[in-house]
Design an enzyme around this catalytic site. Structure first.
Site, PDB file in Angstrom:
ATOM      1  N   GLY A 115       0.822  -1.202   0.000  1.00 10.70           N
ATOM      2  CA  GLY A 115       0.000   0.000   0.000  1.00 10.70           C
ATOM      3  C   GLY A 115       0.853   1.247   0.000  1.00 10.70           C
ATOM      4  O   GLY A 115       1.388   1.663  -1.031  1.00 10.70           O
ATOM      5  N   CYS A 116       1.004   1.843   1.179  1.00  5.32           N
ATOM      6  CA  CYS A 116       1.716   3.121   1.274  1.00  5.32           C
ATOM      7  C   CYS A 116       3.191   3.013   0.918  1.00  5.32           C
ATOM      8  O   CYS A 116       3.769   3.958   0.361  1.00  5.32           O
ATOM      9  CB  CYS A 116       1.548   3.695   2.676  1.00  5.32           C
ATOM     10  SG  CYS A 116      -0.167   4.096   3.086  1.00  5.32           S
TER      11      CYS A 116
END
Length: 213
Positions: A115-116
């Protein structure tokens, strides 16, 4: 082209979204191992004096603040709160902080890898940085973590371990006699400490045997 060595002067360590609310979702690595690597990476940045940028989501969100163990290692290091999810470079304050460090290499770790971390790594590559993804990241599954790492490598990121970064920093002539790497080994790499003790013990036993003969 052979890349220049990573050094505190040319490297910024970037820590992304190590929030307590995410820790229980991680299944790609044992939590204790993950925390150890995160803290080891933070100590490496602080002790060697590399660039360091720390970011997290808004503290009022359910994900909450950073890991207490990480906050202890960071001391008074500021934490940039982002309203923007995933690619941290889309947050103006974060992007300014990284640019202000003025270093061409980034070493990025965080949660979640798929994700991030993934999106921030891709964002850093688009910004023209030489980006390294470190073994202080985790995801909800091994498959998600591994797929994200492969995508980052294919995009141009370089995989590293936090302790290899510390060892490379130690090669800087300024740190030739510094205790940082040994202290990191003692506090965050106990298996290596035991190996060193076994070696020393073996040498001592050999000396005793030679004396007795």
């Amino acid at each position: 082209m052979t890349p220049e060595p990573l050094s505190p002067d040319n490297t910024t360590v970037v820590l992304v979204d190590y929030a307590v609310g995410f820790a229980n979702l991680l299944r790609s690595h044992p939590l204790a191992e993950h925390l150890n690597n995160v803290v080891g990476l933070a100590k490496t940045a602080k002790w060697y004096g590399s660039g360091l940028v720390v970011t997290n989501g808004e503290s009022g969100k359910p994900s909450g603040p950073l890991y207490p163990e990480l906050l202890e290692a960071l001391g008074d290091q500021p934490v940039i709160e982002r309203a923007v999810d995933f690619n941290s470079f889309l947050d103006a304050s974060f992007a300014r902080a990284v640019r202000a460090e003025g270093r061409p290499n980034l070493v990025i770790g965080g949660v979640a890898t798929d994700g991030c971390v993934l999106q921030t790594v891709l964002g850093g590559l688009r910004e023209g940085y030489r980006v390294h993804v470190v073994d202080a990241s985790g995801s909800p599954s091994p498959e998600a973590h591994n797929a994200a790492v492969q995508r980052m490598i294919q995009a141009g990121a370089v995989p590293v371990t936090w302790f290899s970064v510390a060892a490379e920093f130690q090669l800087d002539p300024r740190f030739h006699d510094a205790p940082h790497r040994m202290r990191l080994m003692q506090e965050n790499m106990p298996a290596m400490v035991m190996g060193a003790r076994a070696f020393v013990n073996g040498v001592d036993q050999g000396k005793r045997a030679a004396t007795a003969a």
